[in-house]
Design a protein around this motif. Structure first.
Motif, PDB file in Angstrom:
ATOM      1  N   VAL A 184     -23.916  21.470   9.027  1.00 20.83           N
ATOM      2  CA  VAL A 184     -23.200  20.299   8.527  1.00 20.83           C
ATOM      3  C   VAL A 184     -23.635  19.058   9.285  1.00 20.83           C
ATOM      4  CG1 VAL A 184     -21.198  21.653   7.809  1.00 20.83           C
ATOM      5  CG2 VAL A 184     -21.248  20.624  10.098  1.00 20.83           C
ATOM      6  N   GLY A 185     -23.481  17.914   8.652  1.00 22.25           N
ATOM      7  CA  GLY A 185     -23.830  16.646   9.264  1.00 22.25           C
ATOM      8  C   GLY A 185     -23.527  15.519   8.307  1.00 22.25           C
ATOM      9  N   SER A 186     -23.925  14.310   8.684  1.00 21.43           N
ATOM     10  CA  SER A 186     -23.706  13.144   7.825  1.00 21.43           C
ATOM     11  C   SER A 186     -24.982  12.338   7.622  1.00 21.43           C
ATOM     12  CB  SER A 186     -22.631  12.232   8.438  1.00 21.43           C
ATOM     13  OG  SER A 186     -21.365  12.857   8.433  1.00 21.43           O
ATOM     14  N   ALA A 187     -26.137  12.960   7.901  1.00 25.28           N
ATOM     15  CA  ALA A 187     -27.401  12.222   7.831  1.00 25.28           C
ATOM     16  C   ALA A 187     -28.014  12.208   6.442  1.00 25.28           C
ATOM     17  CB  ALA A 187     -28.397  12.798   8.832  1.00 25.28           C
ATOM     18  N   GLY A 188     -27.384  12.887   5.486  1.00 20.69           N
ATOM     19  CA  GLY A 188     -27.885  12.868   4.113  1.00 20.69           C
ATOM     20  C   GLY A 188     -29.339  13.290   4.034  1.00 20.69           C
ATOM     21  N   ASP A 189     -30.136  12.468   3.322  1.00 25.17           N
ATOM     22  CA  ASP A 189     -31.567  12.727   3.202  1.00 25.17           C
ATOM     23  C   ASP A 189     -32.378  11.865   4.158  1.00 25.17           C
ATOM     24  OD1 ASP A 189     -31.289  14.641   1.144  1.00 25.17           O
ATOM     25  OD2 ASP A 189     -31.068  13.046  -0.344  1.00 25.17           O
ATOM     26  N   GLY A 190     -31.707  11.363   5.194  1.00 27.64           N
ATOM     27  CA  GLY A 190     -32.399  10.533   6.174  1.00 27.64           C
ATOM     28  C   GLY A 190     -33.545  11.280   6.835  1.00 27.64           C
ATOM     29  N   LEU A 207     -21.491  15.717   4.892  1.00 26.70           N
ATOM     30  CA  LEU A 207     -20.081  15.352   4.931  1.00 26.70           C
ATOM     31  C   LEU A 207     -19.918  13.850   5.130  1.00 26.70           C
ATOM     32  CD1 LEU A 207     -18.751  18.120   7.378  1.00 26.70           C
ATOM     33  CD2 LEU A 207     -18.603  18.115   4.876  1.00 26.70           C
ATOM     34  N   PRO A 208     -18.814  13.281   4.642  1.00 22.51           N
ATOM     35  CA  PRO A 208     -18.492  11.890   4.998  1.00 22.51           C
ATOM     36  C   PRO A 208     -18.328  11.784   6.510  1.00 22.51           C
ATOM     37  CG  PRO A 208     -17.116  12.649   3.186  1.00 22.51           C
ATOM     38  CD  PRO A 208     -17.822  13.858   3.725  1.00 22.51           C
ATOM     39  N   ARG A 209     -18.493  10.589   7.011  1.00 25.26           N
ATOM     40  CA  ARG A 209     -18.463  10.378   8.462  1.00 25.26           C
ATOM     41  C   ARG A 209     -17.206  10.932   9.110  1.00 25.26           C
ATOM     42  NH1 ARG A 209     -18.913   4.382  11.358  1.00 25.26           N
ATOM     43  NH2 ARG A 209     -17.764   4.894  13.250  1.00 25.26           N
ATOM     44  N   ASP A 210     -16.045  10.599   8.580  1.00 23.24           N
ATOM     45  CA  ASP A 210     -14.796  11.038   9.205  1.00 23.24           C
ATOM     46  C   ASP A 210     -14.638  12.553   9.159  1.00 23.24           C
ATOM     47  OD1 ASP A 210     -14.213   8.429   9.777  1.00 23.24           O
ATOM     48  OD2 ASP A 210     -12.752   8.164   8.159  1.00 23.24           O
ATOM     49  N   ALA A 211     -15.098  13.158   8.065  1.00 23.93           N
ATOM     50  CA  ALA A 211     -14.983  14.616   7.943  1.00 23.93           C
ATOM     51  C   ALA A 211     -15.888  15.313   8.953  1.00 23.93           C
ATOM     52  CB  ALA A 211     -15.348  15.044   6.526  1.00 23.93           C
ATOM     53  N   TYR A 212     -17.084  14.779   9.154  1.00 27.26           N
ATOM     54  CA  TYR A 212     -17.993  15.376  10.136  1.00 27.26           C
ATOM     55  C   TYR A 212     -17.446  15.200  11.554  1.00 27.26           C
ATOM     56  CZ  TYR A 212     -22.342  16.341  12.688  1.00 27.26           C
ATOM     57  OH  TYR A 212     -23.294  16.848  13.555  1.00 27.26           O
ATOM     58  N   ALA A 213     -16.899  14.033  11.836  1.00 25.84           N
ATOM     59  CA  ALA A 213     -16.290  13.807  13.154  1.00 25.84           C
ATOM     60  C   ALA A 213     -15.148  14.797  13.385  1.00 25.84           C
ATOM     61  CB  ALA A 213     -15.783  12.373  13.261  1.00 25.84           C
ATOM     62  N   ALA A 214     -14.386  15.083  12.345  1.00 23.71           N
ATOM     63  CA  ALA A 214     -13.278  16.031  12.471  1.00 23.71           C
ATOM     64  C   ALA A 214     -13.790  17.433  12.788  1.00 23.71           C
ATOM     65  CB  ALA A 214     -12.453  16.051  11.186  1.00 23.71           C
ATOM     66  N   VAL A 215     -14.900  17.816  12.165  1.00 22.89           N
ATOM     67  CA  VAL A 215     -15.504  19.121  12.437  1.00 22.89           C
ATOM     68  C   VAL A 215     -15.924  19.211  13.904  1.00 22.89           C
ATOM     69  CG1 VAL A 215     -17.529  20.565  11.994  1.00 22.89           C
ATOM     70  CG2 VAL A 215     -16.274  19.565  10.081  1.00 22.89           C
ATOM     71  N   LEU A 216     -16.536  18.142  14.410  1.00 22.06           N
ATOM     72  CA  LEU A 216     -16.989  18.126  15.798  1.00 22.06           C
ATOM     73  C   LEU A 216     -15.816  18.171  16.778  1.00 22.06           C
ATOM     74  CD1 LEU A 216     -19.855  15.481  15.463  1.00 22.06           C
ATOM     75  CD2 LEU A 216     -20.091  17.962  15.652  1.00 22.06           C
ATOM     76  N   GLN A 246     -12.933  19.575  16.134  1.00 21.92           N
ATOM     77  CA  GLN A 246     -12.405  20.933  16.049  1.00 21.92           C
ATOM     78  C   GLN A 246     -13.267  21.903  16.847  1.00 21.92           C
ATOM     79  OE1 GLN A 246     -12.129  22.434  12.039  1.00 21.92           O
ATOM     80  NE2 GLN A 246     -10.625  23.988  12.581  1.00 21.92           N
ATOM     81  N   ALA A 247     -14.568  21.583  16.951  1.00 24.20           N
ATOM     82  CA  ALA A 247     -15.486  22.435  17.720  1.00 24.20           C
ATOM     83  C   ALA A 247     -15.311  22.253  19.214  1.00 24.20           C
ATOM     84  CB  ALA A 247     -16.919  22.126  17.322  1.00 24.20           C
ATOM     85  N   GLY A 248     -14.517  21.248  19.616  1.00 25.59           N
ATOM     86  CA  GLY A 248     -14.215  21.073  21.024  1.00 25.59           C
ATOM     87  C   GLY A 248     -14.991  20.003  21.737  1.00 25.59           C
ATOM     88  N   LEU A 249     -15.766  19.194  21.010  1.00 23.04           N
ATOM     89  CA  LEU A 249     -16.508  18.114  21.668  1.00 23.04           C
ATOM     90  C   LEU A 249     -15.532  17.061  22.164  1.00 23.04           C
ATOM     91  CD1 LEU A 249     -18.899  19.490  20.145  1.00 23.04           C
ATOM     92  CD2 LEU A 249     -19.878  17.206  19.896  1.00 23.04           C
ATOM     93  N   PRO A 250     -15.699  16.601  23.387  1.00 29.19           N
ATOM     94  CA  PRO A 250     -14.771  15.617  23.948  1.00 29.19           C
ATOM     95  C   PRO A 250     -14.983  14.230  23.361  1.00 29.19           C
ATOM     96  CG  PRO A 250     -16.562  16.013  25.481  1.00 29.19           C
ATOM     97  CD  PRO A 250     -16.745  16.997  24.363  1.00 29.19           C
ATOM     98  N   ALA A 251     -13.906  13.468  23.286  1.00 31.63           N
ATOM     99  CA  ALA A 251     -14.004  12.084  22.837  1.00 31.63           C
ATOM    100  C   ALA A 251     -14.831  11.297  23.851  1.00 31.63           C
ATOM    101  CB  ALA A 251     -12.605  11.483  22.705  1.00 31.63           C
ATOM    102  N   PRO A 302     -17.523  13.010  19.145  1.00 32.19           N
ATOM    103  CA  PRO A 302     -17.494  13.294  17.712  1.00 32.19           C
ATOM    104  C   PRO A 302     -17.671  12.044  16.844  1.00 32.19           C
ATOM    105  CG  PRO A 302     -15.827  14.579  18.826  1.00 32.19           C
ATOM    106  CD  PRO A 302     -16.359  13.614  19.840  1.00 32.19           C
ATOM    107  N   ASP A 303     -16.968  10.979  17.177  1.00 34.03           N
ATOM    108  CA  ASP A 303     -17.078   9.754  16.385  1.00 34.03           C
ATOM    109  C   ASP A 303     -18.457   9.110  16.542  1.00 34.03           C
ATOM    110  OD1 ASP A 303     -14.465   9.816  15.286  1.00 34.03           O
ATOM    111  OD2 ASP A 303     -13.653   9.059  17.167  1.00 34.03           O
ATOM    112  N   LEU A 304     -19.004   9.167  17.760  1.00 32.70           N
ATOM    113  CA  LEU A 304     -20.329   8.589  17.994  1.00 32.70           C
ATOM    114  C   LEU A 304     -21.398   9.363  17.238  1.00 32.70           C
ATOM    115  CD1 LEU A 304     -20.174   7.851  21.837  1.00 32.70           C
ATOM    116  CD2 LEU A 304     -20.180   6.177  19.977  1.00 32.70           C
ATOM    117  N   LEU A 305     -21.364  10.688  17.333  1.00 33.85           N
ATOM    118  CA  LEU A 305     -22.371  11.503  16.670  1.00 33.85           C
ATOM    119  C   LEU A 305     -22.330  11.321  15.156  1.00 33.85           C
ATOM    120  CD1 LEU A 305     -22.034  14.760  18.791  1.00 33.85           C
ATOM    121  CD2 LEU A 305     -24.026  13.251  18.712  1.00 33.85           C
TER     122      LEU A 305
END
Length: 281
Positions: A156-162, A220-229, A231-236, A239-242
């Motif tokens: 999963v990610g938010s980079a599309g076809d970049g 995924l949309p940006r906010d949805a991907y941040a939410a996944v990160l 949930q995976a336990g990445l510290p603030a 997730p929002d930066l990535l």
């Protein structure tokens, strides 16, 4: 000549030290680290050095002719930290300062770019001869997600076809060593990136090919991907930066086709298949 490397026990720093020992075995190499005891396995002289403590830096840079300033990992504090190091390097009489910046830092939309732009300006104003290595994205920034992709059956990610011009840390370390040992001229700025641009769909397909499983890429949309990160336990605030950096990548922020990295290291950059193989191992 003596060459010092800041952050020498970090992921990039360790690779630089190893590559430098192999290429220039008679050169005095100095590892600049917060905890010298953690650098014992590097097999080189280690000196206490903290980006945020200017008074520790002058003594640590005594006798250093060439300095590799690997950018600090502390986002938000980098400008002041790097400014400390530049001032100490000037006071110590360092003859060449090599700095690891960000790909297209002068106009990159990535939020990381602002601090790098400031440091590049400080370097220019310092009067110290310098070379700037504008490193692109490490392949490992994405291949570290291989275990999660296998666990969940999707990448999963938010980079599309970049298009992502990825290269491994080892590729960038080799480029740094080339400059530290005499390639290039002071004042040069290198835009460093992988030879072949890939998408996250390409990465997912390669993970699937090597693992023998169907691993699709889900954008995924940006906010949805941040939410996944999160949930995976990445510290603030990671997730929002990535997630934000992935959006920038979808618009071309991590693409470059100048092939300056492979020209500098004298070989093609590490292909995606090899980076995935390393992650699976």
């Amino acid at each position: 000549m003596s060459i010092a490397i800041t952050g020498a026990t970090g992921q990039l720093g360790r690779l630089v030290v190893a590559a430098l020992k192999a290429k220039a075995p008679t050169t005095k190499i100095i590892a600049l680290v917060r905890s010298p005891e953690k650098a014992a396995d590097l097999g080189v002289e280690a000196r206490a050095f903290d980006y945020s403590i200017p008074e520790s830096q002058a003594a640590a840079l005594a006798g250093v002719t060439t300095l590799l300033l690997i950018s600090s990992s502390e986002i938000g504090q980098r400008v002041a930290q790097h400014r400390n190091v530049i001032a100490a390097a000037k006071a110590a009489g360092v003859r060449l300062l090599v700095y690891t910046s960000l790909l297209h830092a002068d106009h990159s939309p990535l939020s990381l770019a602002e601090e790098h732009r400031a440091t590049e300006a400080d370097l220019t104003a310092s009067g110290i001869p310098f070379v700037i290595l504008r490193n692109g994205w490490y392949a490992e920034n994405y291949t570290m997600g291989v275990p999660a992709a296998l666990a969940h059956g999707a990448l999963v990610g938010s980079a599309g076809d970049g298009r992502l011009s990825l290269a491994t840390r080892a590729d960038y370390a080799e480029a740094a060593v080339a400059i530290l040992t005499g390639a290039g001229q002071p004042g040069q700025i290198y835009e460093l990136a992988g030879d072949a641009a890939v998408t996250l769909s390409d990465l997912a397909a390669e993970i699937g090919r090597q693992s023998g499983r169907d691993i699709p890429y889900t954008n995924l949309p940006r906010d949805a991907y941040a939410a996944v990160l999160k949930q995976a336990g990445l510290p603030a605030p990671l997730p929002d930066l990535l997630a934000a950096w992935d959006i920038d990548a979808s618009r071309g922020a991590l693409f470059d086709d100048a092939r300056q990295l492979s020209a500098l290291i004298g070989r093609p950059t590490t292909p995606l298949a090899e980076a995935v193989r390393a992650a699976l191992a």
